[in-house]
Design a protein around this motif. Sequence first.
Motif, PDB file in Angstrom:
ATOM      1  N   GLN A   1       4.795  -5.924   5.527  1.00 53.82           N
ATOM      2  CA  GLN A   1       3.680  -4.986   5.430  1.00 53.82           C
ATOM      3  C   GLN A   1       4.201  -3.564   5.327  1.00 53.82           C
ATOM      4  OE1 GLN A   1       1.287  -5.721   8.914  1.00 53.82           O
ATOM      5  NE2 GLN A   1      -0.297  -6.721   7.672  1.00 53.82           N
ATOM      6  N   ALA A   2       3.471  -2.750   4.594  1.00 57.96           N
ATOM      7  CA  ALA A   2       3.839  -1.343   4.470  1.00 57.96           C
ATOM      8  C   ALA A   2       2.587  -0.528   4.238  1.00 57.96           C
ATOM      9  CB  ALA A   2       4.809  -1.130   3.318  1.00 57.96           C
ATOM     10  N   GLN A   3       2.542   0.606   4.906  1.00 58.51           N
ATOM     11  CA  GLN A   3       1.466   1.565   4.678  1.00 58.51           C
ATOM     12  C   GLN A   3       2.095   2.822   4.081  1.00 58.51           C
ATOM     13  OE1 GLN A   3       1.607   0.119   8.097  1.00 58.51           O
ATOM     14  NE2 GLN A   3       0.459  -1.518   7.093  1.00 58.51           N
ATOM     15  N   LEU A   4       1.435   3.351   3.069  1.00 58.60           N
ATOM     16  CA  LEU A   4       1.966   4.502   2.340  1.00 58.60           C
ATOM     17  C   LEU A   4       0.939   5.626   2.345  1.00 58.60           C
ATOM     18  CD1 LEU A   4       3.312   2.538  -0.766  1.00 58.60           C
ATOM     19  CD2 LEU A   4       4.583   3.171   1.285  1.00 58.60           C
ATOM     20  N   VAL A   5       1.400   6.836   2.640  1.00 54.89           N
ATOM     21  CA  VAL A   5       0.510   7.992   2.646  1.00 54.89           C
ATOM     22  C   VAL A   5       1.162   9.119   1.863  1.00 54.89           C
ATOM     23  CG1 VAL A   5      -0.705   9.682   4.039  1.00 54.89           C
ATOM     24  CG2 VAL A   5      -0.443   7.343   4.883  1.00 54.89           C
ATOM     25  N   GLU A   6       0.505   9.529   0.774  1.00 50.92           N
ATOM     26  CA  GLU A   6       1.006  10.625  -0.050  1.00 50.92           C
ATOM     27  C   GLU A   6       0.457  11.957   0.445  1.00 50.92           C
ATOM     28  OE1 GLU A   6      -0.037   7.232  -3.048  1.00 50.92           O
ATOM     29  OE2 GLU A   6      -0.910   8.157  -1.265  1.00 50.92           O
ATOM     30  N   SER A   7       1.203  13.012   0.154  1.00 50.77           N
ATOM     31  CA  SER A   7       0.760  14.369   0.451  1.00 50.77           C
ATOM     32  C   SER A   7       1.471  15.320  -0.500  1.00 50.77           C
ATOM     33  CB  SER A   7       1.058  14.741   1.904  1.00 50.77           C
ATOM     34  OG  SER A   7       2.451  14.688   2.154  1.00 50.77           O
ATOM     35  N   GLY A   8       0.989  16.556  -0.526  1.00 51.47           N
ATOM     36  CA  GLY A   8       1.657  17.583  -1.312  1.00 51.47           C
ATOM     37  C   GLY A   8       0.985  17.946  -2.616  1.00 51.47           C
ATOM     38  N   GLY A   9      -0.084  17.255  -2.963  1.00 52.48           N
ATOM     39  CA  GLY A   9      -0.785  17.605  -4.193  1.00 52.48           C
ATOM     40  C   GLY A   9      -1.523  18.919  -4.062  1.00 52.48           C
ATOM     41  N   GLY A  10      -2.039  19.390  -5.191  1.00 59.04           N
ATOM     42  CA  GLY A  10      -2.784  20.639  -5.174  1.00 59.04           C
ATOM     43  C   GLY A  10      -2.986  21.193  -6.559  1.00 59.04           C
ATOM     44  N   LEU A  11      -3.400  22.445  -6.598  1.00 58.25           N
ATOM     45  CA  LEU A  11      -3.652  23.159  -7.850  1.00 58.25           C
ATOM     46  C   LEU A  11      -2.493  24.108  -8.102  1.00 58.25           C
ATOM     47  CD1 LEU A  11      -5.510  24.042 -10.202  1.00 58.25           C
ATOM     48  CD2 LEU A  11      -6.574  25.647  -8.587  1.00 58.25           C
ATOM     49  N   VAL A  12      -1.947  24.057  -9.305  1.00 62.32           N
ATOM     50  CA  VAL A  12      -0.810  24.912  -9.654  1.00 62.32           C
ATOM     51  C   VAL A  12      -0.950  25.353 -11.106  1.00 62.32           C
ATOM     52  CG1 VAL A  12       0.646  22.951 -10.325  1.00 62.32           C
ATOM     53  CG2 VAL A  12       1.715  25.079  -9.549  1.00 62.32           C
ATOM     54  N   GLN A  13      -0.429  26.502 -11.420  1.00 61.07           N
ATOM     55  CA  GLN A  13      -0.458  26.986 -12.796  1.00 61.07           C
ATOM     56  C   GLN A  13       0.634  26.306 -13.620  1.00 61.07           C
ATOM     57  OE1 GLN A  13      -0.191  31.301 -12.610  1.00 61.07           O
ATOM     58  NE2 GLN A  13      -2.422  31.457 -12.767  1.00 61.07           N
ATOM     59  N   ALA A  14       0.402  26.230 -14.907  1.00 53.95           N
ATOM     60  CA  ALA A  14       1.409  25.669 -15.811  1.00 53.95           C
ATOM     61  C   ALA A  14       2.731  26.414 -15.626  1.00 53.95           C
ATOM     62  CB  ALA A  14       0.933  25.773 -17.251  1.00 53.95           C
ATOM     63  N   GLY A  15       3.807  25.652 -15.605  1.00 55.89           N
ATOM     64  CA  GLY A  15       5.125  26.212 -15.362  1.00 55.89           C
ATOM     65  C   GLY A  15       5.535  26.205 -13.904  1.00 55.89           C
ATOM     66  N   GLY A  16       4.598  25.925 -13.025  1.00 56.18           N
ATOM     67  CA  GLY A  16       4.880  25.914 -11.599  1.00 56.18           C
ATOM     68  C   GLY A  16       5.478  24.608 -11.126  1.00 56.18           C
ATOM     69  N   SER A  17       5.639  24.521  -9.803  1.00 56.03           N
ATOM     70  CA  SER A  17       6.282  23.354  -9.191  1.00 56.03           C
ATOM     71  C   SER A  17       5.462  22.854  -8.003  1.00 56.03           C
ATOM     72  CB  SER A  17       7.688  23.720  -8.694  1.00 56.03           C
ATOM     73  OG  SER A  17       8.527  24.097  -9.754  1.00 56.03           O
ATOM     74  N   LEU A  18       5.597  21.574  -7.755  1.00 57.53           N
ATOM     75  CA  LEU A  18       5.042  20.948  -6.555  1.00 57.53           C
ATOM     76  C   LEU A  18       6.017  19.865  -6.106  1.00 57.53           C
ATOM     77  CD1 LEU A  18       1.244  20.302  -7.340  1.00 57.53           C
ATOM     78  CD2 LEU A  18       2.154  21.856  -5.606  1.00 57.53           C
ATOM     79  N   ARG A  19       6.011  19.584  -4.817  1.00 60.78           N
ATOM     80  CA  ARG A  19       6.774  18.442  -4.308  1.00 60.78           C
ATOM     81  C   ARG A  19       5.813  17.509  -3.592  1.00 60.78           C
ATOM     82  NH1 ARG A  19      11.816  17.545  -0.105  1.00 60.78           N
ATOM     83  NH2 ARG A  19      10.215  17.976   1.478  1.00 60.78           N
ATOM     84  N   LEU A  20       5.723  16.298  -4.098  1.00 62.54           N
ATOM     85  CA  LEU A  20       4.923  15.269  -3.456  1.00 62.54           C
ATOM     86  C   LEU A  20       5.786  14.495  -2.467  1.00 62.54           C
ATOM     87  CD1 LEU A  20       2.932  13.825  -6.494  1.00 62.54           C
ATOM     88  CD2 LEU A  20       2.432  15.837  -5.083  1.00 62.54           C
ATOM     89  N   SER A  21       5.163  14.108  -1.366  1.00 62.87           N
ATOM     90  CA  SER A  21       5.836  13.292  -0.361  1.00 62.87           C
ATOM     91  C   SER A  21       5.052  12.005  -0.156  1.00 62.87           C
ATOM     92  CB  SER A  21       5.933  14.045   0.966  1.00 62.87           C
ATOM     93  OG  SER A  21       6.651  15.244   0.832  1.00 62.87           O
ATOM     94  N   CYS A  22       5.754  10.970   0.249  1.00 60.64           N
ATOM     95  CA  CYS A  22       5.120   9.693   0.570  1.00 60.64           C
ATOM     96  C   CYS A  22       5.788   9.168   1.831  1.00 60.64           C
ATOM     97  CB  CYS A  22       5.277   8.709  -0.577  1.00 60.64           C
ATOM     98  SG  CYS A  22       4.707   7.025  -0.214  1.00 60.64           S
ATOM     99  N   ALA A  23       4.994   9.027   2.883  1.00 63.57           N
ATOM    100  CA  ALA A  23       5.498   8.516   4.159  1.00 63.57           C
ATOM    101  C   ALA A  23       5.179   7.030   4.256  1.00 63.57           C
ATOM    102  CB  ALA A  23       4.848   9.267   5.306  1.00 63.57           C
ATOM    103  N   ALA A  24       6.200   6.250   4.583  1.00 61.07           N
ATOM    104  CA  ALA A  24       6.037   4.803   4.696  1.00 61.07           C
ATOM    105  C   ALA A  24       6.102   4.384   6.157  1.00 61.07           C
ATOM    106  CB  ALA A  24       7.109   4.089   3.896  1.00 61.07           C
ATOM    107  N   SER A  25       5.273   3.435   6.503  1.00 62.06           N
ATOM    108  CA  SER A  25       5.298   2.875   7.854  1.00 62.06           C
ATOM    109  C   SER A  25       4.936   1.396   7.773  1.00 62.06           C
ATOM    110  CB  SER A  25       4.327   3.613   8.771  1.00 62.06           C
ATOM    111  OG  SER A  25       2.999   3.499   8.288  1.00 62.06           O
ATOM    112  N   GLY A  26       5.099   0.693   8.882  1.00 62.26           N
ATOM    113  CA  GLY A  26       4.803  -0.732   8.897  1.00 62.26           C
ATOM    114  C   GLY A  26       5.973  -1.539   9.397  1.00 62.26           C
ATOM    115  N   ARG A  27       5.808  -2.840   9.424  1.00 68.32           N
ATOM    116  CA  ARG A  27       6.811  -3.720  10.007  1.00 68.32           C
ATOM    117  C   ARG A  27       8.008  -3.953   9.093  1.00 68.32           C
ATOM    118  NH1 ARG A  27       3.559  -8.761  12.504  1.00 68.32           N
ATOM    119  NH2 ARG A  27       2.321  -8.556  10.608  1.00 68.32           N
ATOM    120  N   THR A  28       7.831  -3.751   7.810  1.00 65.07           N
ATOM    121  CA  THR A  28       8.943  -3.990   6.890  1.00 65.07           C
ATOM    122  C   THR A  28       9.922  -2.819   6.935  1.00 65.07           C
ATOM    123  OG1 THR A  28       7.492  -5.228   5.419  1.00 65.07           O
ATOM    124  CG2 THR A  28       9.585  -4.446   4.518  1.00 65.07           C
TER     125      THR A  28
END
Length: 128
Positions: free
Chosen positions: A1-28
């Motif tokens: 089993q695994a649970q995944l939670v993304e974060s880091g999205g948003g609104l950005v202008q063209a040419g900009g940067s973002l970093r998305l994160s994904c936290a995993a948890s669970g028994r696996t």
Amino acid sequence: QAQLVESGGGLVQAGGSLRLSCAASGRTPFTNLAMGWFRQAPGKEREFVAAMDWTGSQTAHADSVKGRFTSSKDNAKNMVYLQMNSLKPEDTAVYYCAAKLFPPGRTLWYSINDYDYWGQGTQVTVSS
């Protein structure tokens, strides 16, 4: 089993940067997971963005993001990341983190059907 939670999205202008994160948890244990990033724009099918093997040492990226996006897997922190640079309006989509359980060897996985667990997604909007 695994649970995944993304974060880091948003609104950005063209040419900009973002970093998305994904936290995993669970028994696996996180080292038993190969990971992927996908995205889905309005009215379009979900598409492959990036893949990482269970070690995190092998990665692959879609041609549309190659040279702009970098994916990484941190087995010590149970986290995966998607660094997105030089963003374009066509990168606007909901981005999903995905996990494949017990992948054989250090294989990369590119198809939606290859993955067993999905996060809820995070919205990325790039304005022109």
